[in-house]
Design a protein around this motif. Structure first.
Motif, PDB file in Angstrom:
ATOM      1  N   LYS A  88      54.909  57.058   1.846  1.00 18.33           N
ATOM      2  CA  LYS A  88      55.023  58.709   2.485  1.00 18.33           C
ATOM      3  C   LYS A  88      55.564  58.856   2.939  1.00 18.33           C
ATOM      4  CE  LYS A  88      50.597  58.643  -1.082  1.00 18.33           C
ATOM      5  NZ  LYS A  88      49.043  59.425  -0.932  1.00 18.33           N
ATOM      6  N   GLU A 124      59.663  62.919 -11.837  1.00 21.71           N
ATOM      7  CA  GLU A 124      59.262  64.690 -11.335  1.00 21.71           C
ATOM      8  C   GLU A 124      59.180  64.111  -9.372  1.00 21.71           C
ATOM      9  OE1 GLU A 124      55.002  67.638 -10.916  1.00 21.71           O
ATOM     10  OE2 GLU A 124      55.712  66.426 -12.802  1.00 21.71           O
ATOM     11  N   LEU A 125      58.603  62.778  -9.430  1.00 19.89           N
ATOM     12  CA  LEU A 125      58.648  62.396  -8.133  1.00 19.89           C
ATOM     13  C   LEU A 125      59.947  62.401  -7.448  1.00 19.89           C
ATOM     14  CD1 LEU A 125      56.543  60.437  -5.937  1.00 19.89           C
ATOM     15  CD2 LEU A 125      57.044  59.070  -6.971  1.00 19.89           C
ATOM     16  N   MET A 153      52.628  66.959 -11.919  1.00 20.33           N
ATOM     17  CA  MET A 153      51.958  65.973 -11.394  1.00 20.33           C
ATOM     18  C   MET A 153      50.387  66.239 -10.597  1.00 20.33           C
ATOM     19  SD  MET A 153      53.455  62.182  -9.989  1.00 20.33           S
ATOM     20  CE  MET A 153      54.519  63.329  -9.031  1.00 20.33           C
ATOM     21  N   ARG A 194      47.154  65.409  -7.819  1.00 22.16           N
ATOM     22  CA  ARG A 194      46.968  64.358  -6.604  1.00 22.16           C
ATOM     23  C   ARG A 194      47.249  62.861  -7.279  1.00 22.16           C
ATOM     24  NH1 ARG A 194      48.155  65.028  -1.158  1.00 22.16           N
ATOM     25  NH2 ARG A 194      47.937  63.265  -0.490  1.00 22.16           N
ATOM     26  N   GLU A 235      47.214  61.186  -9.990  1.00 24.69           N
ATOM     27  CA  GLU A 235      49.219  60.567 -10.781  1.00 24.69           C
ATOM     28  C   GLU A 235      50.336  60.531  -9.222  1.00 24.69           C
ATOM     29  OE1 GLU A 235      49.273  62.867 -15.094  1.00 24.69           O
ATOM     30  OE2 GLU A 235      49.914  63.840 -12.890  1.00 24.69           O
ATOM     31  N   PHE A 236      50.171  61.242  -8.248  1.00 30.58           N
ATOM     32  CA  PHE A 236      50.809  60.850  -7.360  1.00 30.58           C
ATOM     33  C   PHE A 236      50.846  59.953  -6.476  1.00 30.58           C
ATOM     34  CE2 PHE A 236      52.018  62.301  -3.167  1.00 30.58           C
ATOM     35  CZ  PHE A 236      53.477  62.457  -3.518  1.00 30.58           C
ATOM     36  N   ASN A 237      49.510  59.822  -6.625  1.00 29.49           N
ATOM     37  CA  ASN A 237      49.346  58.386  -5.474  1.00 29.49           C
ATOM     38  C   ASN A 237      48.975  56.790  -6.036  1.00 29.49           C
ATOM     39  OD1 ASN A 237      48.173  59.726  -3.114  1.00 29.49           O
ATOM     40  ND2 ASN A 237      46.085  60.054  -3.952  1.00 29.49           N
ATOM     41  N   VAL A 256      51.163  56.955  -8.463  1.00 27.94           N
ATOM     42  CA  VAL A 256      52.760  56.391  -8.685  1.00 27.94           C
ATOM     43  C   VAL A 256      53.506  56.117  -7.674  1.00 27.94           C
ATOM     44  CG1 VAL A 256      55.135  56.882  -8.534  1.00 27.94           C
ATOM     45  CG2 VAL A 256      53.443  58.022 -10.097  1.00 27.94           C
TER      46      VAL A 256
END
Lengths: 117, 117
Positions: free
Chosen positions: A27, A110-111, B1, B3, B5-7, B9
């Motif tokens: 990140k 998306e990422l 997406m 938080r 889901e974000f984490n 991934v």
DNA sequence: TTAACATATTATGATATTATAATATATTGT
DNA sequence: ACAATATATTATAATATCATAATATGTTAA
């Protein structure tokens, strides 16, 4: 290339991957590719302790992935060579190929375009 | 997406990198891309213990990077998706860009074309 | 110089990874 | 069934990484 050189290259490549083996460091790199941020910015965006941010940055700096610039009380960090993003993007792409769940693919996609947080 | 889901991934991407954070595992993947080998072959080529080879293969298998095929006493392994090599190659390329020492670049270049040992 | 803020370092315990040795399981040939 | 070979698993000790808290350093403003 002899055996020793051969091993040392693999060691250095795998060491590079170990820098990316922590989600917060990935990140941080994502953040610092587009623009520079100070430690406090990073801490807030990632929601981790100041100490941990400094530790991550130290490691990334030691391995020449980021550079710092002090401006008064603040220390701004940025990614030294933006090409590092290609490695991460290739991993995201690989993941997209490997999985079949359409929703997971959506998330990764998306990422992939917005992974700079 | 969101938080979470974000984490998750980022966790899964960094987990993938952690599979590549060991030089022997990178070597094993390199070996098993072009053709399949059994445990004994790998052990000999990498000069590490049989137990360690099995442990590495188990981890790679758990994470869907390799597949096995038993033939009598022997178990042959191969890389499931050869696209994984793109990730490793991108890291090697990044290394080549990052370093300035011409001899180091030579070694990496040699590795880049022949990293399947 | 001192207070306030930003960052870095250190100490520590928890957890993960690694490497080795020992043992277990699976397969084949006798 | 038994011996031989190939592979897998488990135990364990050493080392590395992680996360948190505490403390230290550096910088600016008053």
């Amino acid at each position: 290339m002899n055996r020793e050189e051969f091993n040392s290259v693999f060691k250095s490549i795998s060491n590079f991957f170990s820098l990316l083996s922590n989600p917060d460091r990935v990140k941080i790199l994502g953040l610092l590719i587009k623009q520079e941020f100070d430690v406090h910015d990073i801490q807030e965006k990632l929601n981790i302790s100041q100490s941990r941010v400094s530790q991550h940055l130290k490691l990334l700096k030691l391995n020449n992935l980021v550079e710092e610039r002090r401006e008064g009380k603040h220390v701004y960090y940025h990614v030294k060579d933006p090409n590092v993003s290609k490695v991460i993007e290739s991993a995201i792409q690989f993941h997209m190929l490997a999985i079949t769940d359409p929703q997971a693919i959506n998330s990764l996609n998306e990422l992939f375009t917005l992974w700079h947080i």
